[in-house]
Write a protein that holds these residues in place. Sequence first.
Motif, PDB file in Angstrom:
ATOM      1  N   SER A  73      16.811  93.160 -19.075  1.00 62.35           N
ATOM      2  CA  SER A  73      16.158  92.033 -18.406  1.00 62.35           C
ATOM      3  C   SER A  73      14.934  91.569 -19.190  1.00 62.35           C
ATOM      4  O   SER A  73      14.673  90.370 -19.318  1.00 62.35           O
ATOM      5  N   GLU A 128      16.063  89.631 -22.154  1.00 61.56           N
ATOM      6  CA  GLU A 128      16.529  88.307 -21.733  1.00 61.56           C
ATOM      7  C   GLU A 128      15.348  87.357 -21.529  1.00 61.56           C
ATOM      8  O   GLU A 128      15.415  86.182 -21.874  1.00 61.56           O
ATOM      9  N   GLN A 129      14.255  87.860 -20.981  1.00 57.51           N
ATOM     10  CA  GLN A 129      13.070  87.030 -20.764  1.00 57.51           C
ATOM     11  C   GLN A 129      12.441  86.589 -22.085  1.00 57.51           C
ATOM     12  O   GLN A 129      11.834  85.530 -22.166  1.00 57.51           O
ATOM     13  N   PRO A 136      15.065  82.795 -26.315  1.00 58.36           N
ATOM     14  CA  PRO A 136      14.779  81.365 -26.179  1.00 58.36           C
ATOM     15  C   PRO A 136      15.496  80.782 -24.962  1.00 58.36           C
ATOM     16  O   PRO A 136      16.535  81.288 -24.547  1.00 58.36           O
ATOM     17  N   ASP A 137      14.925  79.739 -24.397  1.00 65.27           N
ATOM     18  CA  ASP A 137      15.538  79.097 -23.237  1.00 65.27           C
ATOM     19  C   ASP A 137      16.907  78.536 -23.595  1.00 65.27           C
ATOM     20  O   ASP A 137      17.114  78.016 -24.694  1.00 65.27           O
ATOM     21  N   ARG A 138      17.812  78.637 -22.645  1.00 64.27           N
ATOM     22  CA  ARG A 138      19.143  78.061 -22.832  1.00 64.27           C
ATOM     23  C   ARG A 138      19.076  76.559 -22.591  1.00 64.27           C
ATOM     24  O   ARG A 138      18.292  76.080 -21.787  1.00 64.27           O
ATOM     25  N   LEU A 139      19.948  75.858 -23.250  1.00 67.52           N
ATOM     26  CA  LEU A 139      20.010  74.418 -23.059  1.00 67.52           C
ATOM     27  C   LEU A 139      20.775  74.047 -21.796  1.00 67.52           C
ATOM     28  O   LEU A 139      20.581  72.984 -21.240  1.00 67.52           O
ATOM     29  N   GLU A 140      21.642  74.938 -21.348  1.00 64.14           N
ATOM     30  CA  GLU A 140      22.402  74.677 -20.133  1.00 64.14           C
ATOM     31  C   GLU A 140      22.394  75.911 -19.250  1.00 64.14           C
ATOM     32  O   GLU A 140      22.146  77.017 -19.709  1.00 64.14           O
ATOM     33  N   SER A 141      22.663  75.712 -17.991  1.00 60.46           N
ATOM     34  CA  SER A 141      22.698  76.821 -17.046  1.00 60.46           C
ATOM     35  C   SER A 141      23.926  77.676 -17.308  1.00 60.46           C
ATOM     36  O   SER A 141      24.968  77.164 -17.715  1.00 60.46           O
TER      37      SER A 141
END
Length: 103
Positions: free
Chosen positions: A65, A68-69, A72-77
């Motif tokens: 976890s 994962e934090q 990098p942010d994902r572009l899609e859910s």
Amino acid sequence: MMGLKARNYSQHMLGRDNVVTDCLSRDFHLSDAQLITMLTSIDDSLSPDMLKIVQVPDDLISWISKLEQLAPDRLESPKAPTPSALAAGLSGWSSSSGSNTTM
């Protein structure tokens, strides 16, 4: 390995090529006994005594976890999880309980 100049690295395998892992990661609606029965039915070299399903330790889940934090942010859910297709492909196997609807 180093003398042979061999390399060891991880590689993603599609669920259809990695049936056991795919089933264990997506078929939470089945009990451990059902999963073991289903998996041993697709491979004659496996017996129920050879398989044991264990929970991932909390400290490992916490570490994953945390990683994962940091990612990098994902572009899609992420897509909603769906059950594997393994149970649907086994003749006579039903992974769902009976329906309570009446006509």
